[in-house]
Write an enzyme that holds these catalytic residues in place. Structure first.
Site: not given
Length: 152
Positions: A99, A111
């Site tokens: 998250e 990411y």
């Protein structure tokens, strides 16, 4: 040098965490992470400059926390640490979840570069210093070619 985090690294890690997080983990939480999770650091000149904490769970993993000292950001250290940390997971996960704050564009780009993609949005998840809340983007990385093909 990338290596496993040790109890003696907690002070350096807490210092980094306090520089980059609005709601930082405590020294106790980091000490517990060293004992219970897959924790790695980058050390330069005897000082920890980045850390990554992953939680293996059966055939998956959760990226719980990752940070690079502000003076070392933008040098590719986060990518190196993340890739190394994933490769070193003992459970060889099929997928890894994380998250990230919706506003953290640098982390999202990191990411995505590492193969994560957004799968959901958790509304009003992160508290902000002004008392409001920010959405969390939920991302996943598929680590198995067979599993990844299901999402193409």
């Amino acid at each position: 040098m990338i290596r496993l985090m040790q109890a003696g690294d907690v002070a350096d890690v807490v210092a980094i965490e306090n520089l980059v997080q609005s709601h930082p983990w405590t020294a106790k939480q980091f000490a517990e992470a060293v004992e219970n999770y897959h924790t790695t650091v980058i050390e330069q000149a005897g000082k920890v400059v980045a850390f990554c904490i992953m939680q293996p769970v059966l055939d998956e993993a959760n990226l719980l926390l990752m940070a690079v000292h502000p003076s070392q950001q933008g040098k590719g250290l986060g990518y190196q640490l993340l890739e190394h940390s994933i490769a070193e997971l003992n459970n060889q996960p099929v997928q890894i979840f994380l998250e990230v704050r919706e506003s953290n564009e640098a982390a999202i780009a990191l990411y995505e570069k590492s193969g994560f993609h957004q799968i959901d949005l958790r509304k009003n998840y992160y508290p902000k210093p002004d008392g409001t809340r920010e959405h969390a983007i939920i991302m996943v990385k598929s680590c198995s070619d067979d599993f990844a093909s299901l999402f193409k």
